[in-house]
Design an enzyme around this catalytic site. Structure first.
Site, PDB file in Angstrom:
ATOM      1  N   ARG A 190     -46.041  46.866  21.550  1.00 20.25           N
ATOM      2  CA  ARG A 190     -46.559  45.683  22.519  1.00 20.25           C
ATOM      3  C   ARG A 190     -48.070  45.934  22.550  1.00 20.25           C
ATOM      4  NH1 ARG A 190     -42.543  47.292  27.144  1.00 20.25           N
ATOM      5  NH2 ARG A 190     -41.549  48.018  25.097  1.00 20.25           N
ATOM      6  N   LYS A 249     -40.278  61.263  21.177  1.00 23.50           N
ATOM      7  CA  LYS A 249     -38.900  60.609  20.837  1.00 23.50           C
ATOM      8  C   LYS A 249     -38.124  62.099  20.717  1.00 23.50           C
ATOM      9  CE  LYS A 249     -40.026  56.293  18.632  1.00 23.50           C
ATOM     10  NZ  LYS A 249     -39.217  55.562  19.560  1.00 23.50           N
ATOM     11  N   ARG A 270     -40.022  55.700  10.202  1.00 20.09           N
ATOM     12  CA  ARG A 270     -41.066  55.679   9.396  1.00 20.09           C
ATOM     13  C   ARG A 270     -40.833  53.900   8.966  1.00 20.09           C
ATOM     14  NH1 ARG A 270     -36.038  57.299   7.252  1.00 20.09           N
ATOM     15  NH2 ARG A 270     -35.099  55.899   5.538  1.00 20.09           N
TER      16      ARG A 270
END
Length: 534
Positions: A383, A309, A318
């Site tokens: 997912r 990221k 977090r």
């Protein structure tokens, strides 16, 4: 009428437009038969007690106010002086606006009065919530915070005809995560003013404590809330309910034995061992009652893995275990309420980190149900952990499955922080969730589960499924839900994407800035609603 001698000094800097009209009073009263003299300043210093009262706007009467039952009773003890002060201290108190009065009552040196809006407010179809309940939550939160800022230690709160909502507003509004700061916010205890609705008040306190538990878990830094630490905290919170609760903290060896290849593909990049947390709450007198299954994504820190990221705002990841936090907090709350339902909670807990052992873009992994997954983006990891948890959850033959996850930035783009996105294969389940959200004010909104999106994740070059849609960012929340559906066979399943409601800036007035703990209260209300459902 007994005469009252008042000397009112109104400061020249008097402000009433936004929050507080400051009205300083010096008053000497002979209290009843005992002739006890009373000094406002001495009582303020020694007792630090406060009172929050509500007032409604009178329908069809410009500038008119209608006192709640508690406010009217308090006004009567002052021979109408509260009403008089409200009239002379500024314009009519609109919804959410506040005034503080000092020294008008011997037991309460500080009295905050907050506007509750119209008395006719109720369930609003266009807003999908009960406006009256929301107004009460906002008002009691605002009043309690004002008194907290004045370093009042104990506050009595007006039930406003809905003690549960009043307690929720007070409890949620006063919460602030400051455990790691040297200078902490003034701690305030609250209680219901009067005792008429004490059961509803306590229910509201419990609902608020549940959401605050989720907020604490989400807000705390990732080096404090590791997968192991998370599981230990939940075990501690459930300890008082041991007779109804069974806890399993499954190790990496167990996860491997269960062949949860998708979950393990995420955890392998981190030095922190994964934990598969399994909670069984047996609240129903019928031990054979099919359980409600709640599954929460538990990524205690999400760096994105090899698909790293951007560094700005990465610290907020977090809270990527917000699904697990809200699911576990809702089970703690259900146990505290002794809800007569059976609930199983599953939380696959791990970190998503880059390392020499981390999953690489293009790798293919095998889920618990045998389906192969091409991992083209390691930052679409939620997912993957949910896929194995959903497969495992089916072994309990649940009456309904609800999974909760901070899954996609796309849902934030679509809905912002107004509502949780719900993807479901069951109209019945949608109706129950939506009904619960109207009561809590923590809204949900139904999103599409078209085959259009399924084709985008099943059209895969190397495996049965791709963990990202073939058209990249288009419909990202929908393709993520379509991916999860490939691991669901149950007729009543819902996926709640809570990425948009993960944090609060100022959108929800009764929550301070920070991680929100949403939609814990909606999950609890939903579970409570199943008590009377077949």
């Amino acid at each position: 009428m007994r005469p009252l001698h008042l000397c009112i000094n109104i400061f020249s800097g008097f402000i009433y437009e936004q929050q507080i009209t400051m009205l300083l009073l010096r008053r000497t009263v002979q209290a009843g038969k005992h002739g006890r003299s009373f000094s406002a300043s001495q009582t303020l210093l020694s007792e630090r007690k406060g009172l929050v009262l509500g007032v409604f706007e009178k329908e069809g009467e410009e500038g008119g106010l209608y006192l709640t039952e508690a406010a009217a009773g308090f006004d009567q003890t002052l021979s109408g002086k509260l009403s008089e002060l409200l009239k002379i201290s500024g314009p009519t108190l609109k919804q959410g606006k506040s005034r503080i009065f000092y020294g008008i009552h011997k037991d309460f040196p500080c009295v905050a009065v907050v506007g509750l809006g119209k008395t006719t407010a109720g369930v609003c179809g266009s807003e999908n919530w009960d406006t009256s309940k929301e107004n009460i939550r906002q008002a009691m939160s605002a009043g309690c915070r004002l008194l907290q800022d004045l370093e009042v230690k104990h506050v009595e709160v007006d039930g406003c005809g809905d003690a549960q909502s009043a307690a929720e507003g007070a409890g949620l509004g006063l919460f602030q995560y400051d455990q790691l700061k040297s200078k902490k916010k003034n701690k305030v205890t609250t209680q219901l003013h009067g005792s008429a609705d004490s059961a509803d008040w306590q229910k509201g306190v419990t609902y608020a404590e549940g959401q605050n538990l989720a907020r604490m878990l989400m807000e705390a830094p990732a080096n404090h809330i590791t997968p192991t630490a998370f599981a230990n905290i939940i075990e501690e919170k459930l300890a008082p309910h041991a007779e109804r609760v069974t806890i399993h903290k499954r190790s990496q060896a167990w996860i491997e034995q269960q062949q949860m290849g998708a979950f393990l593909s995420v955890s392998r990049g981190s030095e922190e061992p994964p934990v598969f947390l399994e909670l069984h709450y047996n609240g129903s007198p019928d031990s054979k009652q099919a359980p409600l299954l709640l599954v929460g994504k538990g990524i205690t820190f999400d760096s994105g893995g090899i698909s790293l990221k951007p560094s700005p705002s990465m610290d907020e990841m977090r809270a990527d275990m917000g699904g697990a936090a809200t699911v576990c907090a809702s089970i703690v709350t259900a146990a505290a309420l002794k809800l007569p339902v059976n609930i199983i909670g599953l939380a696959p807990l791990c970190e998503n980190m880059p390392s020499g052992k981390a999953t690489k873009p293009g790798d293919v992994v095998v889920a618990k149900n045998g389906k192969t997954i091409q991992v083209d983006n390691t930052d679409a990891e939620g997912r993957l952990v949910l896929a194995d948890a959903l497969c495992y959850g089916h072994t309990f033959n649940p009456r309904a499955i609800v999974n909760v996850a901070t899954l996609t930035g796309a849902i934030d783009v679509a809905l912002g922080s107004a509502a949780t996105g719900v993807f479901t294969n069951s109209d019945w389940l949608w109706e129950q969730l939506q009904k619960a959200s109207v009561m809590t004010g923590d809204r949900v909104w139904r999103m599409p589960l078209f085959q259009h999106y399924t084709r985008q994740v099943t059209d895969c070059q190397l495996a049965d499924l791709n963990n990202v849609g073939k058209y990249s960012r288009s419909g990202g929340a929908c393709t993520a839900a379509a991916f999860l559906r490939e691991f669901v066979t149950a007729p009543h399943w819902a996926h709640l994407d809570i990425a948009g409601v993960m944090s609060n800036k100022d959108e929800v007035p009764y929550l301070r800035k920070g991680m929100s703990g949403r939609p814990t209260r909606t999950l609890v209300e939903f579970a409570a609603g199943l008590v009377h459902k077949g």
